[in-house]
Design a protein around this motif. Structure first.
Motif, PDB file in Angstrom:
ATOM      1  N   ALA A 160       0.519  46.321 -36.053  1.00 23.95           N
ATOM      2  CA  ALA A 160       0.342  45.535 -34.487  1.00 23.95           C
ATOM      3  C   ALA A 160      -0.430  44.510 -34.487  1.00 23.95           C
ATOM      4  N   THR A 161      -1.697  44.444 -35.212  1.00 24.20           N
ATOM      5  CA  THR A 161      -2.551  43.391 -34.824  1.00 24.20           C
ATOM      6  C   THR A 161      -1.904  42.011 -35.521  1.00 24.20           C
ATOM      7  N   LEU A 162      -1.321  42.103 -36.560  1.00 22.22           N
ATOM      8  CA  LEU A 162      -0.742  40.951 -37.091  1.00 22.22           C
ATOM      9  C   LEU A 162       0.390  40.342 -36.364  1.00 22.22           C
ATOM     10  N   LEU A 163       1.371  41.358 -35.797  1.00 21.60           N
ATOM     11  CA  LEU A 163       2.512  41.076 -35.081  1.00 21.60           C
ATOM     12  C   LEU A 163       1.855  40.347 -33.620  1.00 21.60           C
ATOM     13  N   ARG A 164       1.080  41.015 -33.226  1.00 21.70           N
ATOM     14  CA  ARG A 164       0.441  40.424 -31.804  1.00 21.70           C
ATOM     15  C   ARG A 164      -0.144  38.809 -32.136  1.00 21.70           C
ATOM     16  N   ILE A 165      -0.994  38.890 -33.129  1.00 19.32           N
ATOM     17  CA  ILE A 165      -1.459  37.551 -33.587  1.00 19.32           C
ATOM     18  C   ILE A 165      -0.408  36.559 -33.621  1.00 19.32           C
ATOM     19  N   ALA A 166       0.669  36.898 -34.357  1.00 26.41           N
ATOM     20  CA  ALA A 166       1.976  35.828 -34.494  1.00 26.41           C
ATOM     21  C   ALA A 166       2.671  35.554 -33.271  1.00 26.41           C
ATOM     22  N   GLN A 167       2.562  36.618 -32.376  1.00 31.26           N
ATOM     23  CA  GLN A 167       3.410  36.227 -31.037  1.00 31.26           C
ATOM     24  C   GLN A 167       2.572  35.270 -30.258  1.00 31.26           C
ATOM     25  N   GLU A 168       1.372  35.524 -30.196  1.00 30.37           N
ATOM     26  CA  GLU A 168       0.488  34.715 -29.454  1.00 30.37           C
ATOM     27  C   GLU A 168       0.427  33.305 -30.041  1.00 30.37           C
ATOM     28  N   ALA A 169       0.270  33.079 -31.250  1.00 30.06           N
ATOM     29  CA  ALA A 169       0.234  31.885 -31.897  1.00 30.06           C
ATOM     30  C   ALA A 169       1.309  31.014 -31.779  1.00 30.06           C
ATOM     31  N   LEU A 170       2.666  31.645 -31.691  1.00 29.99           N
ATOM     32  CA  LEU A 170       3.801  31.291 -31.328  1.00 29.99           C
ATOM     33  C   LEU A 170       4.011  30.685 -29.988  1.00 29.99           C
ATOM     34  N   SER A 171       3.271  31.578 -29.224  1.00 30.17           N
ATOM     35  CA  SER A 171       3.468  31.270 -27.609  1.00 30.17           C
ATOM     36  C   SER A 171       2.632  30.210 -27.474  1.00 30.17           C
ATOM     37  N   ALA A 200       2.504  51.404 -30.189  1.00 35.24           N
ATOM     38  CA  ALA A 200       2.618  50.141 -31.247  1.00 35.24           C
ATOM     39  C   ALA A 200       3.654  49.389 -30.432  1.00 35.24           C
ATOM     40  N   PRO A 201       3.752  48.064 -30.726  1.00 31.75           N
ATOM     41  CA  PRO A 201       4.864  47.242 -30.150  1.00 31.75           C
ATOM     42  C   PRO A 201       6.237  47.670 -30.400  1.00 31.75           C
ATOM     43  N   VAL A 202       7.151  47.516 -29.440  1.00 25.90           N
ATOM     44  CA  VAL A 202       8.380  47.889 -29.572  1.00 25.90           C
ATOM     45  C   VAL A 202       9.247  47.418 -30.779  1.00 25.90           C
ATOM     46  N   ALA A 203       8.627  46.334 -31.192  1.00 25.64           N
ATOM     47  CA  ALA A 203       9.337  45.671 -32.505  1.00 25.64           C
ATOM     48  C   ALA A 203       8.972  46.582 -33.727  1.00 25.64           C
ATOM     49  N   LEU A 204       7.787  47.242 -33.602  1.00 26.92           N
ATOM     50  CA  LEU A 204       7.361  48.158 -34.860  1.00 26.92           C
ATOM     51  C   LEU A 204       7.965  49.329 -34.737  1.00 26.92           C
ATOM     52  N   GLU A 205       8.805  49.640 -33.786  1.00 25.90           N
ATOM     53  CA  GLU A 205       8.979  51.062 -33.601  1.00 25.90           C
ATOM     54  C   GLU A 205       9.965  51.782 -34.516  1.00 25.90           C
ATOM     55  N   ASN A 206      10.753  50.824 -35.025  1.00 28.72           N
ATOM     56  CA  ASN A 206      11.728  51.229 -36.024  1.00 28.72           C
ATOM     57  C   ASN A 206      11.831  50.262 -37.526  1.00 28.72           C
ATOM     58  N   ASP A 207      10.917  49.286 -37.306  1.00 25.08           N
ATOM     59  CA  ASP A 207      10.977  48.328 -38.520  1.00 25.08           C
ATOM     60  C   ASP A 207       9.555  48.096 -38.970  1.00 25.08           C
ATOM     61  N   GLY A 208       9.404  47.806 -40.117  1.00 26.62           N
ATOM     62  CA  GLY A 208       8.080  47.342 -40.797  1.00 26.62           C
ATOM     63  C   GLY A 208       7.439  45.917 -40.246  1.00 26.62           C
ATOM     64  N   LEU A 209       6.444  45.453 -40.867  1.00 23.75           N
ATOM     65  CA  LEU A 209       5.978  44.123 -40.344  1.00 23.75           C
ATOM     66  C   LEU A 209       6.945  42.941 -40.844  1.00 23.75           C
ATOM     67  N   PRO A 210       7.485  43.077 -41.890  1.00 29.87           N
ATOM     68  CA  PRO A 210       8.105  41.912 -42.337  1.00 29.87           C
ATOM     69  C   PRO A 210       9.393  41.875 -41.565  1.00 29.87           C
ATOM     70  N   GLU A 211      10.171  42.757 -40.956  1.00 29.43           N
ATOM     71  CA  GLU A 211      11.257  42.877 -40.173  1.00 29.43           C
ATOM     72  C   GLU A 211      11.061  42.447 -38.912  1.00 29.43           C
ATOM     73  N   ALA A 212       9.802  43.124 -38.362  1.00 30.13           N
ATOM     74  CA  ALA A 212       9.454  42.700 -37.113  1.00 30.13           C
ATOM     75  C   ALA A 212       9.036  41.165 -36.861  1.00 30.13           C
ATOM     76  N   LEU A 213       8.395  40.687 -37.945  1.00 34.14           N
ATOM     77  CA  LEU A 213       8.130  39.135 -37.635  1.00 34.14           C
ATOM     78  C   LEU A 213       9.268  38.275 -37.929  1.00 34.14           C
ATOM     79  N   THR A 214      10.413  38.897 -38.725  1.00 35.80           N
ATOM     80  CA  THR A 214      11.662  37.973 -38.887  1.00 35.80           C
ATOM     81  C   THR A 214      12.384  37.928 -37.410  1.00 35.80           C
ATOM     82  N   LYS A 215      12.229  39.146 -36.911  1.00 30.67           N
ATOM     83  CA  LYS A 215      13.199  39.111 -35.475  1.00 30.67           C
ATOM     84  C   LYS A 215      12.299  38.312 -34.451  1.00 30.67           C
TER      85      LYS A 215
END
Length: 422
Positions: free
Chosen positions: A324-335, A279-294
């Motif tokens: 992981a899927t939603l986080l990667r989609i958000a990262q790509e869209a912001l990029s 899983a992405p490092v942002a989700l290692e210790n946090d849930g999806l809302p926290e990872a998206l916030t960061k």
């Protein structure tokens, strides 16, 4: 057909072939022993001639056996003629001496083989007449008692033979039905074996295709991960280094260099996790809302654009693959927003609707024509296709709405699968 059935058929065939010879011989011997029952030499000469005729008829019929074997024991015109002639000879011999009724009884043995259809019953009746007459004391009855005895014996003999014939026909019909059933079973087994062979070949083909599909899917996964992690990280590093080259202030330049090094370490870590399918490092210790916030906050700090993140609905801990899927989609869209849209403002919304989760990313950038992009690239761009493939991999969908001068909106909808409870 079993071995026992084969032996029984062979014995019955031998009985049909040699039985008439044996019964004719027994009848002749008994008639000779009871010579006093024959009145004069004329009857002896007639009996001898008839016995010779019977033997010649039997030898002729025996000689045609090889031709009959080609069509099996099937009633025919020749067989009916043979039966009739033999019955006439047996009737005349029994008239001369009742002991020739043993030879007349051969008509009970092979009527089913020689006479077709319902005529078979008539043949049995004729043979029963000859045998019953001999049992009643011989032909030319001279008293009512003999006639009565003849009638009773005829009824018994014919009734028994009809009953035996009926049982024989039923047995033969069952044998034929069983042979048909066995043939059908063999045909079915052959078809089943062919189907099993085809299924085995199809299974092997499916296994090969599944292996190839797995390899292709893993390649697509790694390509998407590299695109979403290393490529984005390198883009950020290049942007920071470009700022450094245009910044005379060493203190401020050092800050940009620190950011570039931080991005490099982050990209290296994400690359290793992508190879290991973690899983992405942002989700290692946090849930999806926290990872998206960061993620949104880091993107805003790096690009200088204004960004907001909102959660609506009762938040739940999602399955790791969905997160992981939603986080990667958000990262790509912001990029894409920072690289292509040149937006000054972006908004990310995560919505929980009970049975599905919706991720919306909006910006006020310059926008684009999705159809024009698809026609130009042939696919719609690796970034858009990668996001769509990620959503479809978890049974979701992704839609893109944009037009030149009016920004872009990306929406991903996936089924809500909660994190399994320990």
């Amino acid at each position: 057909m079993t071995a026992a059935d084969t032996r029984l058929d062979r014995r019955m065939e031998q009985l049909h072939v040699w039985g008439p010879y044996g019964l004719l011989g027994v009848s002749a011997v008994l008639a000779a022993v009871s010579a006093e029952l024959i009145d004069g030499p004329v009857e002896w000469r007639a009996a001898g001639a008839l016995v010779a005729a019977a033997l010649a008829l039997q030898l002729w019929w025996h000689g045609t056996r090889s031709r009959r074997e080609n069509r099996g024991r099937t009633p025919s015109g020749a067989g009916t003629a043979y039966y009739v002639v033999r019955w006439v000879i047996a009737f005349l011999l029994t008239w001369i001496n009742p002991f020739f009724a043993f030879y007349a009884a051969t008509g009970f043995m092979d009527a089913d083989e020689l006479i077709p259809g319902m005529w078979r019953r008539l043949g049995l009746f004729a043979s029963a007449v000859t045998v019953a007459a001999a049992q009643a004391g011989g032909l030319l009855f001279d008293s009512g008692v003999q006639w009565a005895a003849f009638g009773g014996l005829l009824f018994v003999n014919f009734g028994l033979q009809v009953l035996v014939a009926h049982i024989t026909e039923q047995t033969e019909q069952r044998s034929r039905d069983r042979a048909v059933t066995i043939t059908e079973l063999e045909r079915t087994n052959t078809a089943l074996q062919q189907a099993l062979d085809e299924n085995a070949a199809l299974h092997a083909q499916l296994v090969h295709q599944a292996r190839e599909a797995g390899v292709a899917d893993e390649r697509r996964r790694l390509a998407a991960e590299i695109h979403d992690t290393i490529a984005q990280g390198l883009t950020g590093i290049i942007a920071q280094l470009q700022v450094v080259t245009n910044t005379p202030d060493r203190t401020q330049a050092g800050e940009y260099i620190d950011r570039a090094m931080k991005l490099a370490r982050h990209s290296l870590g994400e690359a290793r996790r992508s190879v290991q399918n973690l899983a992405p490092v942002a989700l290692e210790n946090d849930g999806l809302p926290e990872a998206l916030t960061k993620t949104v906050a880091d993107w805003a700090e790096r690009t200088g654009a204004r960004a907001e993140f909102t959660v609506t609905g009762p938040a739940e801990q999602l399955h790791a693959e969905l997160s992981a899927t939603l986080l990667r989609i958000a990262q790509e869209a912001l990029s894409n927003t920072s690289r292509h849209a040149h937006a000054s403002r972006a908004g990310v919304t995560l919505t929980f609707l009970g049975d599905e989760v919706i991720l919306d990313i909006r910006d006020d950038g310059k926008g684009f024509d999705p159809l024009a992009v698809r026609e130009r690239t042939g696919t719609g761009g690796f970034g858009l296709d990668g996001m769509r493939a990620r959503a479809e991999r978890v049974a979701g969908t992704l839609t893109v709405e944009s037009e030149p001068g009016h920004g872009t909106a990306v929406s991903a909808r996936v089924p809500l699968v909660p994190l399994p409870r320990p």
